[in-house]
Design an enzyme around this catalytic site. Structure first.
Site, short mmCIF file in Angstrom:
data_model
loop_
_atom_site.label_atom_id
_atom_site.label_comp_id
_atom_site.label_asym_id
_atom_site.label_seq_id
_atom_site.Cartn_x
_atom_site.Cartn_y
_atom_site.Cartn_z
N ASP A 14 0.83 -1.21 0.00
CA ASP A 14 0.00 0.00 0.00
C ASP A 14 0.87 1.26 0.00
OD1 ASP A 14 -2.29 1.46 0.01
OD2 ASP A 14 -2.84 1.03 2.08
N ASN A 62 -10.76 -2.37 -6.35
CA ASN A 62 -9.92 -1.44 -7.10
C ASN A 62 -10.50 -1.01 -8.44
OD1 ASN A 62 -6.78 -2.86 -5.86
ND2 ASN A 62 -7.91 -1.08 -5.13
#
Ligand code: FPP
Length: 236
Positions: A14, A62
């Site tokens: 991330d 996503n």
């Protein structure tokens, strides 16, 4: 003291977007750097004799990102599957994918299949790339396949247990020993829920594009200092 290596390490990579934004760059530049870091770290992991590495490349959530970013990521995956993981393949690592194939373009699916096919007989390690992946989806998907087998008479309800359930997941992988999440977020984000049951969790503020071998060593050192009891009591 000699370090004990986790058998299965999972990483939520991330912070790519923030890394780029901090430098006044487009978010996609962060993903590009993130892919280079993954190449380096995956080689390092197998050199350390860690057997299984799972990475969260693209979640089912996503798709909500701008089309430009999603398209960029898909192209980056294509490129990476072609060029980036040669060293890992040469080390005899088997590449597998976890996730649903729906929504992915034929081109990406073909590249995934090629990589899996080329490495299917390797047994020095496993590189599990989670793409269009959600942990709850994985469990629901497995439950459907189990139900079909029960209805078809191929499986008895009494034979459903933790071990047999694992065989219906996207891949039958060993439990995760160490989960690493970068960028200072303290969440699991629907990643490998089944496999993570007893994982040690390691969170670092370092953004994924800044993650390096030293950071990896630090995570392993922290793992080594954890007291894993798996629900039991440590004998004195
Ligand atoms: C999360 O950062 C990262 C992703 C959604 C993509 C991960 C992909 C890579 C590291 C590229 C390489 C992968 C492979 C398999 C070749 P973010 O964009 O959510 O960052 P932010 O939280 O700072 O916005």
């Amino acid at each position: 003291m000699e370090q004990k290596m986790p058998n299965h390490v999972a990483i939520i990579m991330d912070g790519n977007g923030r890394w780029a934004q901090k430098r006044g760059l487009k978010r996609t530049k962060g993903h590009q750097k993130g892919a280079e870091v993954l190449k380096k770290i995956s080689e390092y992991v197998y050199d350390k004799k860690i057997k299984v590495l799972s990475v969260f490349a693209f979640s089912t959530e996503n798709w909500k990102r701008d089309k430009e970013e999603v398209d960029y990521l898909m192209d980056l995956f294509l490129k990476a599957f072609k060029d980036n993981f040669d060293a890992v393949k040469k080390k005899g690592v088997k590449v597998v994918f976890s996730g649903l194939k729906d929504k992915l373009s034929d081109k990406v699916v073909k590249a995934m299949e090629k990589m899996s096919e080329e490495t299917k007989n390797n047994n020095n390690g496993v590189f599990n790339i989670c793409l269009n992946y959600g942990g709850q989806d994985e469990i629901v998907n497995a439950s459907k396949k189990i139900s079909e087998d029960v209805l078809n008479g191929n499986l008895s309800i009494d034979d459903i247990n933790k071990d047999s359930f694992g065989k219906y997941l996207f891949n039958d992988l060993p439990p995760i020993d160490l989960l690493i999440r970068t960028s200072g977020e303290y969440r699991i984000s629907n990643f490998m829920l089944w496999q993570m049951a007893y994982a040690e969790l390691y969170f670092t503020d370092v953004l994924w594009p800044d993650f390096d071998e030293k950071q990896m060593d630090k995570a392993i050192e922290v793992f080594n200092n954890r007291d894993r009891r798996f629900g039991g009591v440590k004998k004195k």
